[in-house]
Design an enzyme around this catalytic site. Sequence first.
Site, PDB file in Angstrom:
ATOM      1  N   ASP A 103       0.819  -1.219   0.000  1.00 36.02           N
ATOM      2  CA  ASP A 103       0.000   0.000   0.000  1.00 36.02           C
ATOM      3  C   ASP A 103       0.853   1.270   0.000  1.00 36.02           C
ATOM      4  OD1 ASP A 103      -2.243  -1.725   0.358  1.00 36.02           O
ATOM      5  OD2 ASP A 103      -1.891  -1.708   2.516  1.00 36.02           O
ATOM      6  N   ASP A 129      -1.582   7.833   3.333  1.00 37.13           N
ATOM      7  CA  ASP A 129      -1.610   8.729   2.173  1.00 37.13           C
ATOM      8  C   ASP A 129      -1.070  10.069   2.622  1.00 37.13           C
ATOM      9  OD1 ASP A 129      -2.442   9.441  -0.623  1.00 37.13           O
ATOM     10  OD2 ASP A 129      -3.631  10.914   0.491  1.00 37.13           O
ATOM     11  N   GLY A 163     -10.254  -7.912   8.535  1.00 35.48           N
ATOM     12  CA  GLY A 163     -11.513  -8.565   8.212  1.00 35.48           C
ATOM     13  C   GLY A 163     -12.721  -7.986   8.911  1.00 35.48           C
ATOM     14  N   ASN A 177     -16.344   1.162   6.199  1.00 35.71           N
ATOM     15  CA  ASN A 177     -15.114   0.813   6.904  1.00 35.71           C
ATOM     16  C   ASN A 177     -14.165   2.005   6.810  1.00 35.71           C
ATOM     17  OD1 ASN A 177     -13.177  -0.613   8.283  1.00 35.71           O
ATOM     18  ND2 ASN A 177     -12.708  -2.040   6.630  1.00 35.71           N
ATOM     19  N   ALA A 178     -13.733   2.517   7.951  1.00 36.36           N
ATOM     20  CA  ALA A 178     -12.827   3.675   7.991  1.00 36.36           C
ATOM     21  C   ALA A 178     -11.407   3.213   7.692  1.00 36.36           C
ATOM     22  CB  ALA A 178     -12.911   4.362   9.343  1.00 36.36           C
ATOM     23  N   ASP A 211      -8.158   2.958   4.367  1.00 41.06           N
ATOM     24  CA  ASP A 211      -7.585   3.370   3.083  1.00 41.06           C
ATOM     25  C   ASP A 211      -7.876   4.835   2.743  1.00 41.06           C
ATOM     26  OD1 ASP A 211      -6.759   0.782   2.980  1.00 41.06           O
ATOM     27  OD2 ASP A 211      -8.003   0.204   1.274  1.00 41.06           O
ATOM     28  N   GLU A 260     -11.377  -1.414  -2.658  1.00 41.77           N
ATOM     29  CA  GLU A 260     -10.717  -0.621  -1.626  1.00 41.77           C
ATOM     30  C   GLU A 260      -9.647   0.259  -2.265  1.00 41.77           C
ATOM     31  OE1 GLU A 260      -9.486  -3.631   1.084  1.00 41.77           O
ATOM     32  OE2 GLU A 260      -8.072  -4.555  -0.294  1.00 41.77           O
ATOM     33  N   ASP A 315      -1.307   4.541  -5.580  1.00 38.58           N
ATOM     34  CA  ASP A 315      -1.354   5.984  -5.339  1.00 38.58           C
ATOM     35  C   ASP A 315      -0.909   6.675  -6.623  1.00 38.58           C
ATOM     36  OD1 ASP A 315      -1.628   8.414  -3.886  1.00 38.58           O
ATOM     37  OD2 ASP A 315       0.532   8.446  -3.512  1.00 38.58           O
TER      38      ASP A 315
END
Length: 320
Positions: A43, A103, A121, A157-158, A160, A209, A281
């Site tokens: 990521d 990020d 998960g 879902n909080a 990425d 995602e 990104d």
Amino acid sequence: MGSILRRKLLLRLISVIVLVTLISTVPVQAAFWNLTGDVGTHDPALIKEGNLWWSPYTGKGLAMKYSTDGKTWQNGVQIFESELPWWRSYAPGMGSNDVWAPDIEYYNGRYYMYYCVSEFGKNNSAIGLTSCSSILSGDWRDDGMVISSKNGTNSYNALDPNLVIDTNGSPWLVFGSWFDGLHIVELNKTTMKPNGTIYSIAIKSGGIEAGSIIYKDGYYYLFASIGVCCQGVNSTYKIIYGRSKSITGPFVDKNGTSMTNGGGTILDSGNSRWKGPGGQDVYKNGNNYIIARHAYDAENNGNPTLLISDLYFSNGWPAY
């Protein structure tokens, strides 16, 4: 004889001009950067400060790489030496000092880095914010929790996070992972935390995602990862995209299908060596765009590896 020779020379000159014109109007295949050094990553984000490139990524304490040329990478100092006290209030079952999917963007004189902590998960997750005046000086401050989610309470879902600045100079945060897909919310320019309505911008069965948005020539482009990560060479990650005139959507793919209806044109599905590319990104480097992502190296035990390529646009759509 002289006139025949002149005609031949003129025809040759015309053919050269035509060839040069054709070459200049046909998109050139974007370059795949040959990276060396410490390229193990998951990521990755990408930013440049002065002459130094930086790439924060998923890892213990929020890992950070740096490079003097964008090609040869070294591991730097992690941002967090130990867990922040508030993290486990939102992700009690998270791994030890395990920080995901950062990020980083420069905005109004500061570098803002969003990141997340989560239980794998589950959507017991929180997006946090740390910022500094200079990445090199490392004067990071904890700006606290930005948005959270709780299993059984929130549909999203909080996870990425991606900071994007719209054409009016206003900051927005893209976030989301699996569950009910990707979302975007406007941020307060002072606090850099949510300040408005949460909009749904993409959803897809089988997982979506890692949303990332850029603006170019009248369109906002949404890039996302679909499929399953973190399975080495068995990962099914792919990178998709869509575009919209509005930052809140609807984002549609090349077939005109909305990304809230399962749409998305595939940009990268990997190859025989690089399996499951994703966690991308997109970064504007001067007047050009580049894309960083990870993929699992089939020639190196399936280890997640940093990949960078130039990104070009043909007829209003991205490709590389």
